[in-house]
Enzyme design. Structure first.
Site, PDB file in Angstrom:
ATOM      1  CB  SER A 146      -1.042   0.017   1.160  1.00  0.00           C
ATOM      2  OG  SER A 146      -2.126   0.858   0.690  1.00  0.00           O
ATOM      3  CG  HIS A 181       2.428  17.533   4.734  1.00  0.00           C
ATOM      4  ND1 HIS A 181       2.729  17.786   3.543  1.00  0.00           N
ATOM      5  CD2 HIS A 181       2.010  18.741   5.403  1.00  0.00           C
ATOM      6  CE1 HIS A 181       2.752  19.123   3.154  1.00  0.00           C
ATOM      7  NE2 HIS A 181       2.181  19.507   4.266  1.00  0.00           N
ATOM      8  CB  CYS A 192      -3.084  -5.338   1.991  1.00  0.00           C
ATOM      9  SG  CYS A 192      -1.987  -4.924   0.779  1.00  0.00           S
TER      10      CYS A 192
END
Length: 135
Positions: free
Chosen positions: A64, A69, A84
């Protein structure tokens, strides 16, 4: 029976030393280190340096993604780790990032994503029999 396809960990890390989260080079090293530490599979990555402060980065994984940030002027980094497969890899990646950044406060959420019914090869009669045996 239901199963979870993915685990998504979101963390807001407060009180992070601005020097650890201001430069895109440090963010790249942090995320690439988390991928290696958690034994995840990197497909690609992209990083961006903001002016005058902060950086962002995302690593696309076969499992995934990981993203960050930063707002060094506020001592804040927001991090997503979504995988996953083996959920322990998501926890390992997030733990690595938290350890490296050493925040004073952590607000963390964990979400199970993609909860689906697991397919069974049992016939309806076998399912009923197994239910009755549990009673």
């Amino acid at each position: 029976m239901a199963k979870t396809l993915g685990l998504h960990i979101l963390a807001d890390l407060y009180g992070v030393d601005a020097d650890k989260i201001d430069r895109v080079e440090d963010i790249r090293e942090l995320l690439e280190g988390a991928v290696k530490y958690a034994n995840l599979t990197k497909i690609s990555s992209h990083y961006y340096q903001f002016q005058p402060h902060g950086a962002t980065g995302v690593v696309l994984l076969a499992e995934s993604h990981i993203s960050i940030h930063t707002w060094p002027e506020h001592g804040l980094a927001t991090v997503d780790v979504y995988t996953c497969g083996d959920p322990s890899k998501a926890y390992r990646a997030m733990d690595y990032i938290i350890t490296q950044l050493n925040p004073k406060r952590i607000d963390k959420q964990v979400h199970e994503r993609g909860i689906v019914e697991e397919e069974s090869n049992q016939s309806e009669a076998e399912k009923l029999r197994s239910i009755l045996l549990q009673v």
